[in-house]
Design an enzyme around this catalytic site. Sequence first.
Site, PDB file in Angstrom:
ATOM      1  CB  CYS A 120     -26.128  55.987  25.880  1.00  0.00           C
ATOM      2  SG  CYS A 120     -26.263  57.630  26.611  1.00  0.00           S
ATOM      3  CB  CYS A 134     -24.423  60.443  24.946  1.00  0.00           C
ATOM      4  SG  CYS A 134     -24.390  59.862  26.655  1.00  0.00           S
TER       5      CYS A 134
END
Length: 76
Positions: free
Chosen positions: A10, A13
């Site tokens: 994501c 991240c």
Amino acid sequence: MKIEVLGTGCTKCKRLEERTKEAVQELGIDAEVSKVEELDQIIEYGVFKTPGLVIDGEVKATGKVLTVKELKKLLS
């Protein structure tokens, strides 16, 4: 030093991974930064909310994107 960024890919991240690399570079330390995207490996660390940060096998943060300043403090 071994640093692992835990997350499935994501935006948060990826941002944590970038900031971690920046903190390592600014500190001038010898560290290997890797990304762990396999869900079973993430769960093995007991992390259920990503992103997660693991330093030398110890979970240091979960569920938030740390700032470069916060990361530098953890890495010092």
